[in-house]
Write a protein that holds these residues in place. Sequence first.
Motif, PDB file in Angstrom:
ATOM      1  N   VAL A  90       2.963  -8.049   1.102  1.00  0.00           N
ATOM      2  CA  VAL A  90       2.044  -6.910   0.955  1.00  0.00           C
ATOM      3  C   VAL A  90       1.906  -6.500  -0.516  1.00  0.00           C
ATOM      4  O   VAL A  90       2.881  -6.219  -1.195  1.00  0.00           O
ATOM      5  CB  VAL A  90       2.446  -5.701   1.834  1.00  0.00           C
ATOM      6  CG1 VAL A  90       2.098  -5.955   3.289  1.00  0.00           C
ATOM      7  CG2 VAL A  90       3.913  -5.325   1.697  1.00  0.00           C
TER       8      VAL A  90
ATOM      9  N   ALA B 297      -1.007  -4.424  -1.372  1.00  0.00           N
ATOM     10  CA  ALA B 297      -2.206  -3.573  -1.296  1.00  0.00           C
ATOM     11  C   ALA B 297      -1.936  -2.104  -1.621  1.00  0.00           C
ATOM     12  O   ALA B 297      -2.677  -1.227  -1.190  1.00  0.00           O
ATOM     13  CB  ALA B 297      -2.838  -3.703   0.097  1.00  0.00           C
ATOM     14  N   GLY B 298      -0.880  -1.869  -2.388  1.00  0.00           N
ATOM     15  CA  GLY B 298      -0.576  -0.478  -2.769  1.00  0.00           C
ATOM     16  C   GLY B 298      -1.481   0.004  -3.895  1.00  0.00           C
ATOM     17  O   GLY B 298      -2.363  -0.715  -4.356  1.00  0.00           O
ATOM     18  N   ARG B 299      -1.208   1.243  -4.333  1.00  0.00           N
ATOM     19  CA  ARG B 299      -2.043   1.826  -5.398  1.00  0.00           C
ATOM     20  C   ARG B 299      -1.309   1.919  -6.731  1.00  0.00           C
ATOM     21  O   ARG B 299      -1.913   2.174  -7.756  1.00  0.00           O
ATOM     22  CB  ARG B 299      -2.514   3.220  -4.976  1.00  0.00           C
ATOM     23  CG  ARG B 299      -3.655   3.193  -3.973  1.00  0.00           C
ATOM     24  CD  ARG B 299      -4.065   4.587  -3.555  1.00  0.00           C
ATOM     25  NE  ARG B 299      -3.033   5.246  -2.767  1.00  0.00           N
ATOM     26  CZ  ARG B 299      -2.915   5.121  -1.443  1.00  0.00           C
ATOM     27  NH1 ARG B 299      -3.769   4.369  -0.778  1.00  0.00           N
ATOM     28  NH2 ARG B 299      -1.957   5.744  -0.779  1.00  0.00           N
ATOM     29  N   GLY B 300       0.004   1.761  -6.712  1.00  0.00           N
ATOM     30  CA  GLY B 300       0.772   1.829  -7.957  1.00  0.00           C
ATOM     31  C   GLY B 300       0.727   3.204  -8.611  1.00  0.00           C
ATOM     32  O   GLY B 300       0.764   3.315  -9.837  1.00  0.00           O
ATOM     33  N   THR B 301       0.683   4.242  -7.800  1.00  0.00           N
ATOM     34  CA  THR B 301       0.576   5.616  -8.323  1.00  0.00           C
ATOM     35  C   THR B 301       1.740   5.953  -9.258  1.00  0.00           C
ATOM     36  O   THR B 301       1.537   6.489 -10.350  1.00  0.00           O
ATOM     37  CB  THR B 301       0.573   6.625  -7.145  1.00  0.00           C
ATOM     38  OG1 THR B 301      -0.238   6.089  -6.106  1.00  0.00           O
ATOM     39  CG2 THR B 301       0.047   7.982  -7.565  1.00  0.00           C
ATOM     40  N   ARG B 302       2.961   5.624  -8.817  1.00  0.00           N
ATOM     41  CA  ARG B 302       4.142   5.985  -9.630  1.00  0.00           C
ATOM     42  C   ARG B 302       4.235   5.159 -10.906  1.00  0.00           C
ATOM     43  O   ARG B 302       4.858   5.566 -11.867  1.00  0.00           O
ATOM     44  CB  ARG B 302       5.423   5.838  -8.788  1.00  0.00           C
ATOM     45  CG  ARG B 302       5.570   6.935  -7.748  1.00  0.00           C
ATOM     46  CD  ARG B 302       6.656   6.628  -6.746  1.00  0.00           C
ATOM     47  NE  ARG B 302       6.261   5.598  -5.791  1.00  0.00           N
ATOM     48  CZ  ARG B 302       7.028   5.148  -4.809  1.00  0.00           C
ATOM     49  NH1 ARG B 302       8.243   5.634  -4.662  1.00  0.00           N
ATOM     50  NH2 ARG B 302       6.597   4.209  -3.978  1.00  0.00           N
TER      51      ARG B 302
ATOM     52  N   LYS C 244       0.152  -2.958  -9.673  1.00  0.00           N
ATOM     53  CA  LYS C 244       1.449  -3.584  -9.989  1.00  0.00           C
ATOM     54  C   LYS C 244       1.493  -5.113  -9.850  1.00  0.00           C
ATOM     55  O   LYS C 244       2.049  -5.770 -10.714  1.00  0.00           O
ATOM     56  CB  LYS C 244       2.546  -2.962  -9.128  1.00  0.00           C
ATOM     57  CG  LYS C 244       2.898  -1.548  -9.544  1.00  0.00           C
ATOM     58  CD  LYS C 244       4.124  -1.028  -8.850  1.00  0.00           C
ATOM     59  CE  LYS C 244       3.992  -0.944  -7.371  1.00  0.00           C
ATOM     60  NZ  LYS C 244       5.067  -0.153  -6.734  1.00  0.00           N
TER      61      LYS C 244
ATOM     62  N   GLY D 231      -4.375  -1.775   4.200  1.00  0.00           N
ATOM     63  CA  GLY D 231      -4.784  -0.465   4.721  1.00  0.00           C
ATOM     64  C   GLY D 231      -4.307   0.663   3.838  1.00  0.00           C
ATOM     65  O   GLY D 231      -3.783   0.432   2.743  1.00  0.00           O
ATOM     66  N   ALA D 232      -4.443   1.877   4.356  1.00  0.00           N
ATOM     67  CA  ALA D 232      -4.120   3.075   3.567  1.00  0.00           C
ATOM     68  C   ALA D 232      -2.631   3.173   3.258  1.00  0.00           C
ATOM     69  O   ALA D 232      -2.236   3.584   2.170  1.00  0.00           O
ATOM     70  CB  ALA D 232      -4.580   4.317   4.321  1.00  0.00           C
TER      71      ALA D 232
ATOM     72  N   SER E 168      -0.917  -2.125   6.074  1.00  0.00           N
ATOM     73  CA  SER E 168      -1.096  -3.425   5.413  1.00  0.00           C
ATOM     74  C   SER E 168      -0.256  -4.498   6.101  1.00  0.00           C
ATOM     75  O   SER E 168      -0.722  -5.622   6.304  1.00  0.00           O
ATOM     76  CB  SER E 168      -0.695  -3.324   3.927  1.00  0.00           C
ATOM     77  OG  SER E 168      -1.533  -2.409   3.267  1.00  0.00           O
TER      78      SER E 168
ATOM     79  N   LYS F 208      12.593  -3.153  -6.805  1.00  0.00           N
ATOM     80  CA  LYS F 208      11.162  -2.959  -6.546  1.00  0.00           C
ATOM     81  C   LYS F 208      10.556  -2.352  -7.808  1.00  0.00           C
ATOM     82  O   LYS F 208      11.053  -1.367  -8.313  1.00  0.00           O
ATOM     83  CB  LYS F 208      10.951  -2.040  -5.348  1.00  0.00           C
ATOM     84  CG  LYS F 208       9.478  -1.877  -4.982  1.00  0.00           C
ATOM     85  CD  LYS F 208       9.300  -1.412  -3.544  1.00  0.00           C
ATOM     86  CE  LYS F 208       9.724   0.002  -3.316  1.00  0.00           C
ATOM     87  NZ  LYS F 208       8.871   0.999  -4.021  1.00  0.00           N
TER      88      LYS F 208
HETATM   89  N1  LIG Z   1      -1.184   0.792   1.457  1.00  0.00           N
HETATM   90  C1  LIG Z   1      -0.229   0.003   0.944  1.00  0.00           C
HETATM   91  C2  LIG Z   1       0.866   0.558   0.231  1.00  0.00           C
HETATM   92  C3  LIG Z   1       1.818  -0.311  -0.293  1.00  0.00           C
HETATM   93  N2  LIG Z   1       1.676  -1.644  -0.133  1.00  0.00           N
HETATM   94  C4  LIG Z   1       2.645  -2.558  -0.742  1.00  0.00           C
HETATM   95  O1  LIG Z   1       3.948  -2.225  -0.331  1.00  0.00           O
HETATM   96  C5  LIG Z   1       4.884  -2.536  -1.347  1.00  0.00           C
HETATM   97  C6  LIG Z   1       5.818  -1.343  -1.593  1.00  0.00           C
HETATM   98  O2  LIG Z   1       5.060  -0.208  -1.928  1.00  0.00           O
HETATM   99  P1  LIG Z   1       5.202   0.632  -3.258  1.00  0.00           P
HETATM  100  O3  LIG Z   1       6.193   0.082  -4.166  1.00  0.00           O
HETATM  101  O4  LIG Z   1       5.305   2.057  -2.866  1.00  0.00           O
HETATM  102  O5  LIG Z   1       3.784   0.311  -3.955  1.00  0.00           O
HETATM  103  P2  LIG Z   1       2.560   1.243  -4.204  1.00  0.00           P
HETATM  104  O6  LIG Z   1       2.097   1.851  -2.930  1.00  0.00           O
HETATM  105  O7  LIG Z   1       1.604   0.404  -4.969  1.00  0.00           O
HETATM  106  O8  LIG Z   1       3.164   2.363  -5.196  1.00  0.00           O
HETATM  107  P3  LIG Z   1       2.975   3.938  -5.177  1.00  0.00           P
HETATM  108  O9  LIG Z   1       3.667   4.435  -3.918  1.00  0.00           O
HETATM  109  O10 LIG Z   1       3.658   4.385  -6.432  1.00  0.00           O
HETATM  110  O11 LIG Z   1       1.492   4.210  -5.171  1.00  0.00           O
HETATM  111  C7  LIG Z   1       4.084  -2.921  -2.601  1.00  0.00           C
HETATM  112  O12 LIG Z   1       4.169  -4.316  -2.785  1.00  0.00           O
HETATM  113  C8  LIG Z   1       2.687  -2.456  -2.274  1.00  0.00           C
HETATM  114  O13 LIG Z   1       1.671  -3.253  -2.860  1.00  0.00           O
HETATM  115  C9  LIG Z   1       0.602  -2.162   0.580  1.00  0.00           C
HETATM  116  O14 LIG Z   1       0.487  -3.383   0.720  1.00  0.00           O
HETATM  117  N3  LIG Z   1      -0.325  -1.314   1.120  1.00  0.00           N
END
Ligand SMILES: Nc1ccn([C@@H]2O[C@H](COP(=O)(O)OP(=O)(O)OP(=O)(O)O)[C@@H](O)[C@H]2O)c(=O)n1
Length: 229
Positions: free
Chosen positions: A8, A10-15, A22, A80-81, A86, A208
């Motif tokens: 997976v 599909a995150g947003r990389g907010t942090r 990322k 997904g969200a 995802s 991570k």
């Molecule tokens: N809707 C999402 C949220 C997370 N992930 C994935 O889950 C993994 C762990 O999530 P995290 O480290 O929290 O990534 P992000 O959601 O990108 O970071 P943040 O919470 O800071 O926005 C990551 O590989 C991220 O890409 C994903 O596929 N779909």
Amino acid sequence: MDWGAVVVAAGRGTRMGAADNKPYLELAGRTVLAHTLEAFEQCSAVTSIILVVSSGEQQKAGEIIRLEGFRKISLIIPGGAERQDSVYAGLAALHTEGVLVHDAARPLVTAKQITACCKAAEEHGASALAVPVKDTIKVSDGNGFIIATPERRTLWSVQTPQAFWRVELMDAHRQAREESAAATDDAMLLERLGRKVAIVEGDYANIKITTPEDLPIAELLLARRMGEE
Ligand SMILES: Nc1ccn([C@@H]2O[C@H](COP(=O)(O)OP(=O)(O)OP(=O)(O)O)[C@@H](O)[C@H]2O)c(=O)n1
Ligand SMILES: C[C@](O)(CO)[C@H](O)COP(=O)(O)O
């Protein structure tokens, strides 16, 4: 048993707060995503990989796979969200008996750790890589005061990969969706049904990438690993 992986990304990389997401950040001359996928390419137990990316990033991910010459990625699909959504999307696209779920944001995973998770899941039904917690952990009352100290010897910091029978994990995801139960990892979805998930002791280096200081730490850990090889 044949093993597929849902990676997976599909995150947003907010942090992290970077301009790029990322998986596409540079780590020791390659993208974070390339390091992650390389471990699965090298693991002989894994036959196919579903890569789940943010919508609009399919082409970018596809280009990395083409340039790296990866051979096991069978599909790149939108996520997904939430992470849980995802993973669910990835599971629906996979057809192997076993599934490994892994965060693209954990680029220091090794083929040996992936194999260990597969073996433990074949023996016990499900498994998750984890390391013993090093700090003393406190529970807060939500208002800035400590109310309890769980016994440290029972605490593990869980990582990915986590390994399951695909049909079982799919059922657990379906039930969680029906009951609006949210989970930050996949083991939690089996736990809530009373199923056992075996702990596979991993490595503190399987970090991570979450906040900006994690990238230079990952670079140092990779350099140390290369020095050991
Ligand atoms: N809707 C999402 C949220 C997370 N992930 C994935 O889950 C993994 C762990 O999530 P995290 O480290 O929290 O990534 P992000 O959601 O990108 O970071 P943040 O919470 O800071 O926005 C990551 O590989 C991220 O890409 C994903 O596929 N779909
Ligand atoms: C699955 C995980 O990596 C296990 O440590 C973690 O729970 C992901 O959580 P995040 O909230 O998406 O960072």
